[in-house]
Scaffold this motif. Structure first.
Motif, mmCIF file in Angstrom:
data_model
loop_
_atom_site.group_PDB
_atom_site.id
_atom_site.type_symbol
_atom_site.label_atom_id
_atom_site.label_comp_id
_atom_site.label_asym_id
_atom_site.label_seq_id
_atom_site.Cartn_x
_atom_site.Cartn_y
_atom_site.Cartn_z
ATOM 1 N N LEU A 64 66.811 73.633 48.810
ATOM 2 C CA LEU A 64 65.846 74.463 47.806
ATOM 3 C C LEU A 64 65.170 75.641 48.542
ATOM 4 O O LEU A 64 64.919 76.638 47.986
ATOM 5 C CB LEU A 64 64.765 73.260 47.211
ATOM 6 N N VAL A 65 64.725 75.625 49.753
ATOM 7 C CA VAL A 65 64.382 76.358 50.723
ATOM 8 C C VAL A 65 65.154 77.598 50.699
ATOM 9 O O VAL A 65 64.581 78.820 50.613
ATOM 10 C CB VAL A 65 63.536 75.912 51.832
ATOM 11 N N GLN A 66 66.208 77.241 51.300
ATOM 12 C CA GLN A 66 67.547 78.413 51.375
ATOM 13 C C GLN A 66 67.747 79.193 50.210
ATOM 14 O O GLN A 66 67.897 80.559 50.235
ATOM 15 C CB GLN A 66 68.506 77.881 51.802
ATOM 16 N N ALA A 67 67.638 78.441 49.090
ATOM 17 C CA ALA A 67 67.979 79.245 47.778
ATOM 18 C C ALA A 67 66.896 80.298 47.406
ATOM 19 O O ALA A 67 67.092 81.173 46.793
ATOM 20 C CB ALA A 67 67.916 78.198 46.640
ATOM 21 N N GLY A 68 65.558 80.284 48.047
ATOM 22 C CA GLY A 68 64.619 81.078 47.528
ATOM 23 C C GLY A 68 64.694 82.178 48.740
ATOM 24 O O GLY A 68 63.768 83.264 48.665
ATOM 25 N N TRP A 69 65.569 82.374 49.607
ATOM 26 C CA TRP A 69 65.799 83.335 50.587
ATOM 27 C C TRP A 69 66.973 84.471 50.369
ATOM 28 O O TRP A 69 67.877 83.990 49.498
ATOM 29 C CB TRP A 69 66.023 83.039 52.031
ATOM 30 N N LEU A 99 69.933 88.721 45.688
ATOM 31 C CA LEU A 99 68.696 89.119 45.268
ATOM 32 C C LEU A 99 68.180 88.833 43.939
ATOM 33 O O LEU A 99 67.094 88.387 43.600
ATOM 34 C CB LEU A 99 68.217 90.436 46.016
ATOM 35 N N LEU A 100 69.293 89.582 43.193
ATOM 36 C CA LEU A 100 68.823 89.365 41.677
ATOM 37 C C LEU A 100 68.783 88.066 40.934
ATOM 38 O O LEU A 100 68.156 87.613 40.267
ATOM 39 C CB LEU A 100 69.442 90.280 40.960
ATOM 40 N N THR A 101 69.674 87.153 41.974
ATOM 41 C CA THR A 101 69.942 85.943 41.101
ATOM 42 C C THR A 101 68.833 84.842 41.954
ATOM 43 O O THR A 101 69.081 83.574 41.597
ATOM 44 C CB THR A 101 71.293 85.474 41.131
ATOM 45 N N ILE A 102 67.969 85.248 42.766
ATOM 46 C CA ILE A 102 67.053 84.118 43.560
ATOM 47 C C ILE A 102 66.301 83.141 42.751
ATOM 48 O O ILE A 102 66.533 82.039 42.899
ATOM 49 C CB ILE A 102 66.199 85.003 44.659
ATOM 50 N N PRO A 103 65.762 83.726 41.628
ATOM 51 C CA PRO A 103 65.041 83.002 40.582
ATOM 52 C C PRO A 103 65.829 81.843 39.912
ATOM 53 O O PRO A 103 65.414 80.754 39.986
ATOM 54 C CB PRO A 103 64.355 84.016 39.605
ATOM 55 N N VAL A 104 67.176 82.281 39.640
ATOM 56 C CA VAL A 104 67.992 81.418 38.794
ATOM 57 C C VAL A 104 68.319 80.195 39.896
ATOM 58 O O VAL A 104 68.408 79.089 39.361
ATOM 59 C CB VAL A 104 69.179 81.844 38.188
ATOM 60 N N ARG A 105 68.974 80.538 40.988
ATOM 61 C CA ARG A 105 69.366 79.677 42.129
ATOM 62 C C ARG A 105 68.174 78.822 42.581
ATOM 63 O O ARG A 105 68.441 77.490 42.636
ATOM 64 C CB ARG A 105 69.951 80.572 43.175
ATOM 65 N N SER A 106 67.135 79.303 42.652
ATOM 66 C CA SER A 106 65.993 78.632 43.222
ATOM 67 C C SER A 106 65.843 77.433 42.006
ATOM 68 O O SER A 106 65.270 76.263 42.244
ATOM 69 C CB SER A 106 64.673 79.350 43.287
ATOM 70 N N LYS A 107 65.693 77.882 40.691
ATOM 71 C CA LYS A 107 65.548 76.893 39.766
ATOM 72 C C LYS A 107 66.610 75.972 39.724
ATOM 73 O O LYS A 107 66.280 74.522 39.508
ATOM 74 C CB LYS A 107 65.548 77.529 38.424
ATOM 75 N N ILE A 108 67.768 76.100 39.988
ATOM 76 C CA ILE A 108 68.952 75.113 39.871
ATOM 77 C C ILE A 108 68.690 74.242 41.141
ATOM 78 O O ILE A 108 68.796 73.029 41.110
ATOM 79 C CB ILE A 108 70.181 76.017 40.076
ATOM 80 N N GLY A 110 65.835 73.606 42.782
ATOM 81 C CA GLY A 110 64.843 72.779 42.270
ATOM 82 C C GLY A 110 65.173 71.506 41.517
ATOM 83 O O GLY A 110 64.636 70.530 41.664
ATOM 84 N N ARG A 111 65.835 71.900 40.490
ATOM 85 C CA ARG A 111 66.467 70.541 39.752
ATOM 86 C C ARG A 111 67.271 69.518 40.697
ATOM 87 O O ARG A 111 67.240 68.269 40.390
ATOM 88 C CB ARG A 111 67.135 71.105 38.608
ATOM 89 N N ARG A 112 68.016 70.122 41.427
ATOM 90 C CA ARG A 112 68.729 69.226 42.298
ATOM 91 C C ARG A 112 67.798 68.678 43.035
ATOM 92 O O ARG A 112 68.341 67.404 43.296
ATOM 93 C CB ARG A 112 69.622 70.249 43.112
ATOM 94 N N PHE A 113 66.773 69.069 43.803
ATOM 95 C CA PHE A 113 65.877 68.414 44.517
ATOM 96 C C PHE A 113 65.156 67.360 43.682
ATOM 97 O O PHE A 113 64.845 66.219 44.230
ATOM 98 C CB PHE A 113 64.962 69.233 45.208
ATOM 99 N N ASP A 114 64.796 67.509 42.445
ATOM 100 C CA ASP A 114 64.429 66.584 41.627
ATOM 101 C C ASP A 114 65.376 65.333 41.311
ATOM 102 O O ASP A 114 64.919 64.113 41.157
ATOM 103 C CB ASP A 114 63.925 67.073 40.175
ATOM 104 N N LEU A 115 66.650 65.699 41.126
ATOM 105 C CA LEU A 115 67.687 64.630 41.123
ATOM 106 C C LEU A 115 67.733 63.803 42.574
ATOM 107 O O LEU A 115 67.989 62.521 42.181
ATOM 108 C CB LEU A 115 69.202 65.487 40.952
ATOM 109 N N ALA A 116 67.487 64.508 43.570
ATOM 110 C CA ALA A 116 67.750 63.702 44.727
ATOM 111 C C ALA A 116 66.413 62.643 44.718
ATOM 112 O O ALA A 116 66.636 61.708 45.362
ATOM 113 C CB ALA A 116 67.553 64.838 45.853
ATOM 114 N N LYS A 117 65.250 63.069 44.279
ATOM 115 C CA LYS A 117 64.017 62.232 44.298
ATOM 116 C C LYS A 117 64.356 61.124 43.596
ATOM 117 O O LYS A 117 63.998 59.945 43.835
ATOM 118 C CB LYS A 117 63.020 62.911 43.809
ATOM 119 N N LEU A 118 65.071 61.329 42.234
ATOM 120 C CA LEU A 118 65.293 60.258 41.121
ATOM 121 C C LEU A 118 66.429 59.236 41.704
ATOM 122 O O LEU A 118 66.352 58.048 41.881
ATOM 123 C CB LEU A 118 65.935 60.737 39.955
ATOM 124 N N GLN A 119 67.449 59.759 42.557
ATOM 125 C CA GLN A 119 68.379 59.023 43.335
ATOM 126 C C GLN A 119 67.726 58.222 44.436
ATOM 127 O O GLN A 119 67.974 57.013 44.675
ATOM 128 C CB GLN A 119 69.564 59.969 43.980
#
Length: 432
Positions: A64-69, A99-108, A110-119
């Motif tokens: 998630l952090v790397q997706a925002g860079w 650079l243009l797709t950072i917001p979309v990648r960060s969102k994806i 972020g959801r993967r991180f939420d799935l990791a918490k659920l798991q």
């Protein structure tokens, strides 16, 4: 999420964390007689397999952090020489599309991180349910072993009395052999029950993650009493749809796949777009500056296969979500049926069968005191109670396991299918 479903919290052991606090908590819990709740607390605190699954949270968080860079720029250098001249080219390239797709990648991510918490929460809740069932199995197995030891002692006394009566000429060899056979059977049953108690105890120790000196746990001598009334299961299915972690996980995967599909459509034709600064210097001439744009041309691959793949993955996740909901509803209905049936059976043994057996035993004792029956008739009646008592212990154990499975079916990822076994007749064979 784990605390809301089990009443116990979890602790994530991060690198460099002080382990002494965990060790003190483990020692404090093991210093007292274990309960079902303290066994679950130990497992959530000390199980290494659960801590290994928690490590996936750190991996998802790093992604998630790397997706925002922005991606690191690339540097190229070229040197050409000939005809007494040297040409040097330098370029620094930046991933503009990334650079243009950072917001979309960060969102994806972020959801993967939420799935990791659920798991992670799902693994913790499953471990809690497995530990609770292992606790009830261990207590019931120990209770059965203690009762088997009492039955064996009674059979040993009966066999010794039969031997002495046979020596005095008051007993036939057939009757003595029957008493000796029953004593031999109880000896074998005691060995089996002690081994089963060891197996159930070791299963509990594995789930709690203890070893060495910590394996000397203290278990109660008997199972907890039944509650005054069973729980109502009218809204069990609705609660499962709201609280089941596997359903939330399936919904999250479908949402994440939908976001990935949107990203795939956005980058269908432009997959690689890089721009950067470059300069060229030649011998005897001034330096030339400029810029360079690199774009992948969609001549052969127009991105249709990537879109089709993303759509297939999305439909797969949608159907998996629907399948999870259908299975969850069925598991809840099945778990409640096992819960209610096991409660009624355990109460039936407690209120009807065991008291009736005791009443029969009391009547036999009165007849023995009145010299209407002999000692062996009295011992035979005691043997008749063995099956009823063992069945009562198993029925009580099945209730607590069924209750755990019901909670797992509503709050976790579903309990195991439980089939109630038909018990053998409590009557002793003819001739005993």
């Amino acid at each position: 999420m784990t605390n809301a479903r089990t009443g116990q919290s979890v602790q994530f052991s991060k690198p460099g964390a002080d382990a002494t606090a965990v060790e003190r908590s483990v020692a404090q819990l093991l210093g007292k007689q274990l309960t079902a709740d303290s066994a679950v607390q130990l497992a959530l605190l000390n199980n290494k397999g659960l801590q290994a699954s928690f490590a996936q949270l750190g991996i998802a968080e790093a992604d998630l952090v790397q997706a925002g860079w922005m991606s690191n720029p690339s540097f190229s250098f070229g040197r050409m020489s000939g005809a007494h001249a040297v040409e040097i080219e330098r370029a620094v390239m930046f991933d503009i599309l990334g650079l243009l797709t950072i917001p979309v990648r960060s969102k994806i991510e972020g959801r993967r991180f939420d799935l990791a918490k659920l798991q992670a929460a799902s693994d913790a809740v499953k471990l809690a349910a497995d530990t609770r069932k292992a606790y009830f199995n261990a207590v019931a197995a120990q209770q059965t072993a203690l009762y088997s030891a009492q039955v064996r002692a009674s059979a040993e006394a009966s066999a010794e009395l039969a031997r002495r009566m046979a020596q005095a000429g008051n007993f036939s060899k057939l009757t003595q052999a029957r008493e000796q056979a029953f004593y031999a059977d109880t000896t074998a049953q005691l060995a089996r029950s002690r081994h089963n108690a060891t197996v159930a105890r070791e299963q509990l120790l594995r789930l709690m993650g203890v070893w060495g000196e910590h394996t000397a746990i203290m278990l109660p001598d008997r199972l907890p009493d039944l509650p005054a009334a069973p729980a109502n299961g009218d809204n069990a299915e609705a609660l499962a749809m709201e609280q089941r972690l596997d359903i939330q996980l399936a919904k999250g995967e479908a949402a994440m796949t939908a976001s990935a599909l949107g990203l795939s459509k956005a980058t269908r034709f432009i997959n690689v777009l890089e721009a950067g600064y470059m300069n060229t210097s030649k011998s005897g001439e001034p330096r030339e500056n400029g810029y360079e744009i690199e774009l992948q041309l969609p001549l052969f691959d127009w991105g249709g296969s990537r879109i089709a793949k993303a759509e297939g993955l999305y439909m797969q996740s949608v159907h998996r979500t629907a399948d999870a909901a259908i299975r969850a509803r069925s598991q809840v209905r099945e778990a409640y049926s096992a819960y209610r049936t096991s409660y009624d059976l355990a109460r039936h043994y407690r209120d009807e069968i065991v008291p009736l057996r005791k009443k029969i035993s009391d009547e036999m004792l009165l007849r023995y005191n009145g010299m209407l029956i002999g000692v062996f008739e009295l011992l035979a009646d005691a043997r008749d109670q063995v099956g009823s008592v063992n069945a009562s212990i198993e029925a009580q154990r099945d209730y607590w396991i069924a209750e755990t499975d019901l909670h797992a079916a509503i709050n976790g990822t579903g309990g195991a299918a439980m089939q109630l076994r038909a018990e053998a007749s409590a009557e002793a064979p003819q001739g005993h």
